[in-house]
Design a protein around this motif. Structure first.
Motif, PDB file in Angstrom:
ATOM      1  N   PHE A  46       0.841  -1.188   0.000  1.00  0.00           N
ATOM      2  CA  PHE A  46       0.000   0.000   0.000  1.00  0.00           C
ATOM      3  C   PHE A  46       0.878   1.241   0.000  1.00  0.00           C
ATOM      4  CE2 PHE A  46      -3.029  -3.062   1.833  1.00  0.00           C
ATOM      5  CZ  PHE A  46      -4.041  -2.898   0.906  1.00  0.00           C
ATOM      6  N   LEU A  47       0.384   2.290  -0.620  1.00  0.00           N
ATOM      7  CA  LEU A  47       1.132   3.546  -0.661  1.00  0.00           C
ATOM      8  C   LEU A  47       0.993   4.265   0.679  1.00  0.00           C
ATOM      9  CD1 LEU A  47      -0.047   4.797  -4.168  1.00  0.00           C
ATOM     10  CD2 LEU A  47       2.150   3.784  -3.604  1.00  0.00           C
ATOM     11  N   SER A  48       1.946   5.123   0.976  1.00  0.00           N
ATOM     12  CA  SER A  48       1.849   5.918   2.205  1.00  0.00           C
ATOM     13  C   SER A  48       0.812   7.023   1.982  1.00  0.00           C
ATOM     14  CB  SER A  48       3.204   6.534   2.533  1.00  0.00           C
ATOM     15  OG  SER A  48       3.484   7.566   1.603  1.00  0.00           O
ATOM     16  N   PHE A  49       0.343   7.601   3.085  1.00  0.00           N
ATOM     17  CA  PHE A  49      -0.615   8.700   2.996  1.00  0.00           C
ATOM     18  C   PHE A  49      -0.066   9.826   2.104  1.00  0.00           C
ATOM     19  CE2 PHE A  49      -1.840  12.836   4.855  1.00  0.00           C
ATOM     20  CZ  PHE A  49      -3.190  12.821   4.549  1.00  0.00           C
ATOM     21  N   GLY A  50       1.193  10.186   2.325  1.00  0.00           N
ATOM     22  CA  GLY A  50       1.815  11.272   1.558  1.00  0.00           C
ATOM     23  C   GLY A  50       1.864  10.967   0.062  1.00  0.00           C
ATOM     24  N   GLU A  51       2.141   9.699  -0.270  1.00  0.00           N
ATOM     25  CA  GLU A  51       2.206   9.320  -1.693  1.00  0.00           C
ATOM     26  C   GLU A  51       0.832   9.400  -2.347  1.00  0.00           C
ATOM     27  OE1 GLU A  51       6.000   6.222  -1.542  1.00  0.00           O
ATOM     28  OE2 GLU A  51       3.988   5.486  -1.123  1.00  0.00           O
ATOM     29  N   VAL A  52      -0.218   9.001  -1.584  1.00  0.00           N
ATOM     30  CA  VAL A  52      -1.572   9.066  -2.150  1.00  0.00           C
ATOM     31  C   VAL A  52      -1.970  10.530  -2.357  1.00  0.00           C
ATOM     32  CG1 VAL A  52      -3.999   8.452  -1.846  1.00  0.00           C
ATOM     33  CG2 VAL A  52      -2.238   6.870  -1.109  1.00  0.00           C
ATOM     34  N   VAL A  53      -1.645  11.390  -1.391  1.00  0.00           N
ATOM     35  CA  VAL A  53      -1.942  12.827  -1.549  1.00  0.00           C
ATOM     36  C   VAL A  53      -1.242  13.356  -2.805  1.00  0.00           C
ATOM     37  CG1 VAL A  53      -1.582  15.135  -0.570  1.00  0.00           C
ATOM     38  CG2 VAL A  53      -2.354  13.275   0.905  1.00  0.00           C
ATOM     39  N   GLU A  54       0.039  13.024  -2.915  1.00  0.00           N
ATOM     40  CA  GLU A  54       0.825  13.476  -4.065  1.00  0.00           C
ATOM     41  C   GLU A  54       0.191  12.978  -5.373  1.00  0.00           C
ATOM     42  OE1 GLU A  54       5.323  12.775  -5.622  1.00  0.00           O
ATOM     43  OE2 GLU A  54       4.919  12.283  -3.528  1.00  0.00           O
ATOM     44  N   GLY A  55      -0.249  11.712  -5.351  1.00  0.00           N
ATOM     45  CA  GLY A  55      -0.883  11.122  -6.528  1.00  0.00           C
ATOM     46  C   GLY A  55      -2.177  11.831  -6.891  1.00  0.00           C
TER      47      GLY A  55
END
Ligand SMILES: [Zn+2]
Length: 330
Positions: A167-176
């Motif tokens: 799973f992606l980190s919270f920060g990576e999902v926001v960035e995405g």
């Protein structure tokens, strides 16, 4: 179609794949295993493109040559996708790709086959496919995708280089979300927090929009559960006994809710809350629960989420959880 260098998250995997292209040490078969919606397909397509590119740059596709353009447009003759039709991948589909790969590549030096939901291969299809893995032809490369790799034949798995996606980190999902859906960072945070680390799910949540109504319903039920005996808890569960995806969203919403109660009890700092717009309710409910009870509830919701992921019946999973979270009889 993205380049490997444009993908958000999974950086260890990306550099491993780029190194393989760059050094020419490419395996005949890869298994991309991991949860749905984290980007296995996106990485597979970008990797396929890098494998077919005539002039890769540091292991990534150039994005400009004829092969790159054709791959991006979905009409590269040496790039073949196999998908379940409709629920399984059949032996005829495997034979077809074998026949095509028995010929020399149409225009490139290599052929790439991407097998989506590889675990849906019938037993016949999997055994037939195994022969291809045992006797690889020329420069062909297979990329198998699966979110249930334990359903694949062990003999197939053992012949693939296995790559595990997380799973992606919270920060990576926001960035995405900022990059893909063009959201402002502040607006991306809630769908990201509810996505459970899946960018695919976060994009859907952001598009669907009505997260406030959905959260209100879940939080009201959570508050009511504190006082609810089993019968009432089961009745509350009826409002959520929907599809797997809806139930998953409920569990993620509840986790954020109890996380906020915990944060409020421990810190009393409004800025640290995810559901800041529900502050009055958070304040009130945080008083009704002890810290240890909230922690206990968070574990129970996590367990329910894992059971759902392991294919438990969604309705039953909600019912069991709600009875667990309700008041004890007697
Ligand atoms: Zn290229």
């Amino acid at each position: 179609m993205k380049l490997l260098g444009e993908i958000i998250g999974h950086q260890d995997i990306i550099s491993l794949l780029r190194k393989a292209v760059d050094t020419g040490r490419v395996a005949h078969a890869y298994l991309f295993a991991g949860p749905a919606g984290v980007g296995k397909g996106t990485v597979a397509r970008a990797f396929a493109r890098a494998l077919l590119c005539r002039q890769p740059r540091q292991g990534d596709a150039c994005g400009q040559c004829r092969d790159c353009r054709q791959a991006a447009q979905g009409n590269h003759p040496d790039l073949i996708f196999v998908q379940p039709t409709p629920n399984t991948i059949k032996i005829d589909q495997v034979r077809e790709i074998q026949q095509r790969f028995a010929l020399t590549p149409y225009q490139g030096f290599r052929q790439v086959g991407v097998i989506e939901q590889a675990e849906t291969m019938t037993a016949e299809a999997a055994n037939c496919f195994l022969k291809t893995l045992e006797e690889p032809q020329g420069e062909s490369v297979f990329i198998l995708l699966s979110d249930q790799p334990y359903l694949l034949l062990p003999t197939v798995v053992s012949r693939c280089q296995q790559i595990f996606f997380h799973f992606l980190s919270f920060g990576e999902v926001v960035e995405g979300l900022v990059a893909l859906a063009g959201l402002e960072r502040a607006k991306a945070e809630l769908p990201a927090a509810l996505s459970g680390g899946s960018l695919g799910r976060a994009v859907k949540l952001a598009a669907q929009g009505n997260l406030t109504g959905q959260r209100k319903k879940a939080f009201t039920a959570a508050a009511a559960l504190t006082e609810a005996f089993s019968g009432e808890a089961l009745r509350l569960a009826q409002n959520f006994a929907g599809e797997r995806e809806e139930v998953h969203l409920l569990f993620e919403t509840l986790l954020l809710w109890y996380r906020d109660l915990l944060v409020w009890r421990v810190s009393g700092d409004e800025k640290l809350l995810v559901n800041r717009d529900f502050l009055p309710l958070i304040r009130q409910e945080a008083k009704n629960c002890t810290t240890s009870r909230i922690i206990d509830i968070i574990y129970k919701v996590e367990q329910a989420k894992n059971r759902l992921r392991a294919n438990a019946n969604p309705r039953l999973t909600v019912e069991v959880l709600f009875v667990q979270l309700g008041r004890k009889e007697g």
